[in-house]
Structure formats: structure tokens, C-alpha cells
Design a protein around this motif. Sequence first.
Motif: not given
Length: 273
Positions: A155-158, A197-201, A239-242, A257-263
Motif C-alpha cells: 500500500l502506498s504510504a502517500d 511500515g517503510y519510509t524513503d531515505r 524506517g528506511k530499510a529495504d 516524487a522519485c522515491l515514492a515507491p519506498n514510502r
Amino acid sequence: MRNSIKHIAVASLVLALAACGNVSHDIARDGGSASQMVWPEPGATTPMHKGGTFPNLANLRQMKAGLNKPQVSDLIGYPHFSEGVWGVREWNYLFNFRKPGSDEVTVCQYKVLFDENKLARSFYWKPESCAALLDEPKPAAPVAAAPAAGKPRVLSADALFAFDKAELSPEGRRTVDDLAAELRGQGDKLRSVRIAGYTDRLGGDAYNQNLSQRRAESVKAELVRSGVPAGVVTAEGFGKADQVKDCPDGKRSELIACLAPNRRVEVKVDTTE
């Protein structure tokens, strides 16, 4: 001979007078309306239609503007009252509808108005609520399959949260509620639901760890609120893992915008066979 003609004339006059009480006044030339809509008394049907009929719903649903009188009669029969057949511009019916699984019967009157060319143009119900009886039954909604065991739902965090927030947005809540409905559909087969849960870097490690944990907990809380057993649901922030997408540094808005898949929030479901 003269007496026979006289009797026929009298009988015709009686039928004509009876019909006058059954038909609407001043039907428009296009058959779309009447200055005064007249409904015959339900008890005034012709003897062969006493009490009304149970119509074929499939045929009744095919009634539409442009049908001629033979076509109308093929679908729903000739009128049930003595307003006439060929010279008149309206036909009236008394229909019975049985509720599925019940002996209860709903009685409805149905009227067809014809234009000057004797083509059906408008259709009316008394009471108007009877029109809903023609609605096609809605098929039962299929139970959606939950995420396949071993393959997480991403699921997209955004889409779930506002920027830098851990409270579900209204749209995010609806998304999680839909997922909860799928999980409830698994019944006793549902063994575990693991939320990650994951975030971007971007940002500090501690901050991102805390944000990802709070977002995972928010998704868990909404699943439980929506009926998923609390005992099978766990939530953990990474966090910002994986990171699943790497983006070169550049303009901040473009980088975000580019990092969105990580969130993201991943939901992994285990079920029994």
C-alpha cells in the motif's frame, strides 16, 4: 334483424360509456402525457382478468417506447380493463408481484400511453414505487481473495497518509477498510496479518524509524476497528530499510516524487489451506 342491430348498438354504447371512466383525458399527440391521468378501479377488470395477473418479469422489462400494440400484447397481454383494444390510446393492467421467499403479494396498476400512430410512448405505475419491482436483482458481491500467503500487499504510504503524518486520511481509511473486508472473508483460515511500515531515505534514521512504526500501528488499529481479530495482527516499522527504488540526488520535489515507491506499508497474510 332490426332488434339484433339495436341490441348490438346498445351493447356497444354500454361498453363505450364504461370505457370513458377508465381512460385518461386529452392524451398528447406524441403519447408522452395526458391532461388528466385516470386510473380504473382495480375491481373493474374484465372477467377474464379478475384479480389481475402475475406478469412475466423478463417480458415486462422489455417494454419500451416504439412498440406497436401487437408487440405489447405479445409481451404483457391485452389490457385488463374494458377501455378497448384497437381504437384507444391507452391500455391499463392490474399486475401481482410475489416477494421472493414469501407468500406476500404486491398489487400494482400499469398504464401504457400510445401516440397517434398507436405506438407505445410512455409508461406509468400506481403506486409509483411499483416501478422498482422491475429492477434486476443485484448479484451477490464475490468475496475478494485476501493477499496470497507469502506475497505481501503493498500500500502506498502517500495514498494512506498526509505528508509527514501517521494518521490515516479519509481515503486511506477506506483503503484499509476494504482490506479488512477481504481479511474477514477468510474467516477461521486467517492465521496472521503482519504489517510492515517503510519510509524513503530522506531524513534521519531515528525519525524515519518512528514514523514508519506509527504508520504501521495506524493501519493495524484500523484493521482491528474494522473487525479483523486483534490477536492475529502485528505491526512493525523498518524506517528506511529495504529501499525498492534508488534515485539520484537532484531537485527536492523531483527526488521526493522519485522515491515514492519506498514510502509504503506492506501487509503479509498467512492463512491455512
